[in-house]
Design an enzyme around this catalytic site. Sequence first.
Site, mmCIF file in Angstrom:
data_model
loop_
_atom_site.group_PDB
_atom_site.id
_atom_site.type_symbol
_atom_site.label_atom_id
_atom_site.label_comp_id
_atom_site.label_asym_id
_atom_site.label_seq_id
_atom_site.Cartn_x
_atom_site.Cartn_y
_atom_site.Cartn_z
ATOM 1 N N HIS A 228 0.811 -1.228 0.000
ATOM 2 C CA HIS A 228 0.000 0.000 0.000
ATOM 3 C C HIS A 228 0.835 1.265 0.000
ATOM 4 O O HIS A 228 0.280 2.357 0.150
ATOM 5 C CB HIS A 228 -0.907 0.048 1.229
ATOM 6 C CG HIS A 228 -1.943 -1.019 1.275
ATOM 7 N ND1 HIS A 228 -3.220 -0.842 0.801
ATOM 8 C CD2 HIS A 228 -1.885 -2.289 1.721
ATOM 9 C CE1 HIS A 228 -3.910 -1.949 0.974
ATOM 10 N NE2 HIS A 228 -3.117 -2.860 1.537
ATOM 11 N N THR B 29 -8.684 6.400 -1.632
ATOM 12 C CA THR B 29 -10.042 5.884 -1.825
ATOM 13 C C THR B 29 -11.064 6.988 -1.566
ATOM 14 O O THR B 29 -12.181 6.918 -2.061
ATOM 15 C CB THR B 29 -10.339 4.683 -0.892
ATOM 16 O OG1 THR B 29 -9.890 5.008 0.430
ATOM 17 C CG2 THR B 29 -9.642 3.430 -1.370
ATOM 18 N N LYS C 190 -8.333 13.729 5.097
ATOM 19 C CA LYS C 190 -7.500 12.527 5.074
ATOM 20 C C LYS C 190 -6.449 12.663 6.183
ATOM 21 O O LYS C 190 -6.337 13.734 6.775
ATOM 22 C CB LYS C 190 -6.824 12.320 3.717
ATOM 23 C CG LYS C 190 -6.094 13.560 3.176
ATOM 24 C CD LYS C 190 -5.601 13.342 1.759
ATOM 25 C CE LYS C 190 -6.669 13.479 0.698
ATOM 26 N NZ LYS C 190 -7.037 12.236 0.051
ATOM 27 N N ARG C 191 -5.685 11.593 6.454
ATOM 28 C CA ARG C 191 -4.611 11.695 7.438
ATOM 29 C C ARG C 191 -3.712 12.885 7.072
ATOM 30 O O ARG C 191 -3.500 13.157 5.887
ATOM 31 C CB ARG C 191 -3.749 10.428 7.415
ATOM 32 C CG ARG C 191 -4.370 9.205 8.021
ATOM 33 C CD ARG C 191 -3.419 8.016 7.952
ATOM 34 N NE ARG C 191 -3.199 7.546 6.594
ATOM 35 C CZ ARG C 191 -2.015 7.215 6.080
ATOM 36 N NH1 ARG C 191 -0.929 7.295 6.809
ATOM 37 N NH2 ARG C 191 -1.907 6.789 4.838
ATOM 38 N N LYS D 25 -14.810 8.021 -3.199
ATOM 39 C CA LYS D 25 -16.027 8.305 -2.411
ATOM 40 C C LYS D 25 -16.612 9.657 -2.819
ATOM 41 O O LYS D 25 -17.826 9.803 -3.009
ATOM 42 C CB LYS D 25 -15.700 8.334 -0.911
ATOM 43 C CG LYS D 25 -15.312 6.980 -0.363
ATOM 44 C CD LYS D 25 -14.582 7.082 0.979
ATOM 45 C CE LYS D 25 -13.803 5.788 1.202
ATOM 46 N NZ LYS D 25 -12.800 5.891 2.271
HETATM 47 C C1 26Q Z 1 4.804 1.485 9.214
HETATM 48 C C2 26Q Z 1 5.924 1.256 9.973
HETATM 49 C C3 26Q Z 1 5.826 1.237 11.329
HETATM 50 C C4 26Q Z 1 4.587 1.456 11.891
HETATM 51 C C5 26Q Z 1 3.479 1.691 11.138
HETATM 52 C C6 26Q Z 1 3.586 1.703 9.789
HETATM 53 C C7 26Q Z 1 2.401 1.970 8.966
HETATM 54 C C8 26Q Z 1 1.169 2.254 9.528
HETATM 55 C C9 26Q Z 1 0.080 2.524 8.753
HETATM 56 C C10 26Q Z 1 2.486 1.956 7.589
HETATM 57 C C11 26Q Z 1 1.378 2.228 6.809
HETATM 58 C C12 26Q Z 1 0.165 2.529 7.381
HETATM 59 C C13 26Q Z 1 -1.030 2.855 6.604
HETATM 60 C C14 26Q Z 1 -1.026 2.973 5.312
HETATM 61 C C15 26Q Z 1 -2.199 3.351 4.539
HETATM 62 O O1 26Q Z 1 -3.267 3.614 5.063
HETATM 63 N N1 26Q Z 1 -2.048 3.389 3.221
HETATM 64 C C16 26Q Z 1 -3.099 3.774 2.319
HETATM 65 O O2 26Q Z 1 -3.718 2.607 1.836
HETATM 66 C C17 26Q Z 1 -4.848 2.919 1.043
HETATM 67 C C18 26Q Z 1 -5.504 1.609 0.672
HETATM 68 O O3 26Q Z 1 -4.744 0.942 -0.275
HETATM 69 C C19 26Q Z 1 -4.428 3.709 -0.180
HETATM 70 O O4 26Q Z 1 -5.596 4.103 -0.855
HETATM 71 C C20 26Q Z 1 -3.634 4.946 0.216
HETATM 72 O O5 26Q Z 1 -3.127 5.566 -0.941
HETATM 73 C C21 26Q Z 1 -2.516 4.560 1.152
HETATM 74 O O6 26Q Z 1 -1.871 5.718 1.643
#
Ligand code: 26Q
Length: 831
Positions: free
Chosen positions: A348, A652, A544-545, A656
């Site tokens: 992702h 996403t 978004k975040r 929406k």
């Molecule tokens: C990584 C290392 C250590 C701790 C946490 C993490 C971590 C935590 C959360 C890495 C990634 C996330 C979340 C990622 C995320 O939400 N990605 C999103 O995924 C969506 C679904 O595929 C995409 O639409 C977005 O583009 C993408 O940002």
Amino acid sequence: MNHSVTDSDSFQVPSAKDLQQALLTTLKRHKKTRQSASLTDWYVAVAETARERLLGLWEESQKARNMAGIKTAHYLSIEYLPGPHTWASLHGASIHDAMCEALENLGQNPKEVFGHEPDPGLGNGGLGRLASCFADSAACLHLPVVFYGLFYRDGFFRQHINGDGRQEALPDKWLIDGVNPWGVVREDRRYTVKFHGWQNDRFEWVDAIEIPGIAHDIMIPAYDGKGVNTKRLWNVASDAKISGSEFGEIAGFINDRLYPSDKDERGKKLRLMQEYFLVSCSLQDIIARHLDNHPSLDNLAEFVAIQINDTHPALAVPELMRLLVDEHGMDWKKACEIVRTACAYTNHTLLPEALERWHTGLFQYVLPRHYGIIQGLQADLMNEVETKMACRPQQEKWDVQARVSLVHEGHIRMGHVAAFCTRQTNGVSKMHSELMAKTLFPDLRALRGEDAIVNHTNGITPRGWLLEPNPELAILITETLGHENWISDLPQISSGLWGPRSDPDFRNRFRDIKRANKQRLADFVKQLGGPQVSPDAFFDIHVKRFHEYKRQLLNALHVVALYQDIIQNPGQPRPDTVKIFAGKAADSYDAAKDCLALVNFLAKKINNDPQIGDKLKIAFIPNYNVSVARIIVPAADLSEQISTAGEEASGTSNMKFALNGALTIGTQDGANVEIGEKVGRSNIFFFGRTKDDLTALQQNGYNPMDFIGSSDEHNPSRLRRALRFIQTETPYGSLTESVWSGDRWALATDFSDYWDKQEAARGLYLHDPESWLTKSIDNMRAGSRFSSDSTMREYAEAWGIQPFLAERFRPTQGPSRPVRTQTQELPALHT
Ligand code: 26Q
């Protein structure tokens, strides 16, 4: 909870009267009466009543599948972001309308009661929400998929905005008196998870400490009421011995919250233990269920598919190896083959900091046996390169070996483990999949073939993102098409509304619905203490975040530039504009938290500036979550999707917003590109450099000064003026430093085009509302091409699973009865 075998009674759909009785009985069980019950009590009564209705159907679905011995897929995810369960559960139990009537008869307002359901704190962002959209789609398509995760007592965090406009992260206490009324605690699904100890010279794991895990199930019903799937979240058992050892004590925090801080060593250990706990319980459960129906694990991959959602559950690779080899005596080679056939991985993100890496020392300390297994897999991989590249020069082989290596610079690269030890890796949009194949795993296809990397563009559930949050639009669609089939076949909207989009009556209703949704959002903003805004203003929404690559700072610069422009040219015709922001910033991420605070600072300043009046209002909506998104999304005119090209894997919310009739202003990034393809370039406001442009710029020694524009004291460029304002008029000047030096997120390069496209959007909205309306309808039609039902079908095909219905729901034979294709393709039964 003990749920007994379905009796024929639960096949009957209850009347409102039956439900009234059930609600009162449930209240009584909680020692509440009709008079003394609070709204939360009523909500709990609704939840427990609905859960009770679903239990029979759930058991029936699961039993039918077990008997048939069909292949099942298993989705492993560290987060889920389902939003409230009530709406989908009541529909899935076929009691939505009867429940509303029952509540009304008891003097309660159903909306108010349902509104008292807290958002489950099981996820954070897009990855978790995607998992929940998939869960809804899999259930609605009657696909045998089990969703595995971790139970968290607290969610990510509850966001509070303090008097200085800064985010404060409070515990997200989503349970009601410690209980999730939708949960079904399964003492009968119990497994032991080991940590620490060491691997002896016979490759055995010894002296480990043991922590028992039990399942907390949540039912995921199909909208059509014909089946219920399972989400299984793991909890450390309450009788676990957690005192007296370092690992026991840390294990006591496994279910505390999602993404605990990993700043120190202890935090890292906890994170690794959480991930392993999820993976080990899930795989033991998968194996136990397989062995219920089969004499051995030799055929596991024929009946089991496992999807690793991002790197967090990538330990599934070494853990499945361990279970097969150590616990079930399988030989290494055969086990590798099973892992390689059963497992697949979804990536992702390409951001290096989000791809998990574990220091080998820590990894070996927590999971000594898995460290040994990783070394074995690493040796196999090196041999594979050696063999497959036998005729290539030695240096080339070494280069490839270094690039594919699972262990790199003293760290285990979990993305590499997931990509090189499984059947297939997928990205989440066309662009992301291509970039991943090119940059992250450039040798994977060469080594394993084209299919080693595929694309499954994300999608969104039409139930959760249109039917539930925008019921009036749903009614308009149903009345216009003359049927409800679009709910399970969303792309029908695209062709079905081609004609009606020019019908004045349809257009008027569509416009009125958008206005009513904007009024609802305006009321919500006001209720939260935000500015008073008119539903006739232009609603420009960025939710978004908070992250630098998502470029809320670029939007903030636009806010400032617009503010300055309004002051400078007060007479210029413009639509009144409301800029709406929402989103959480990770607590450890200072740049994101400062940017959020900057937005709030600007809101205070601009909203109270008499020179501005209603021309520009800024609203920050705190504690963004699924419930809040369901109020915001239907109300948008313009959807901000402005990530630096190449950084947003898919997105996403872009889908929406489009599905709810917003136009997008965005970069050519992630799924924006595909939305652009579907809606046509004249119906989307693309701006900014492409990924290729940015790469070329960087290669030629990019200097942001070349783009910041005129520094003439009397006539500075718009960007320079806006940057200067942030530096001198706000406490957040340091945010601009990254623009001046290096500009990693390409704000300077993209600003002027962003400004121009914003002007174009607002100009069109003001001067040609009919054209805007047509584009809005066309965006909804294009948005319909991003249903997670379609995405889930792609995954199902890759997993080799088929829809399956319990006997009484199967369509009867005979040509005269119209049935949807996805329910028609029944597999050969094994019974
Ligand atoms: C990584 C290392 C250590 C701790 C946490 C993490 C971590 C935590 C959360 C890495 C990634 C996330 C979340 C990622 C995320 O939400 N990605 C999103 O995924 C969506 C679904 O595929 C995409 O639409 C977005 O583009 C993408 O940002």
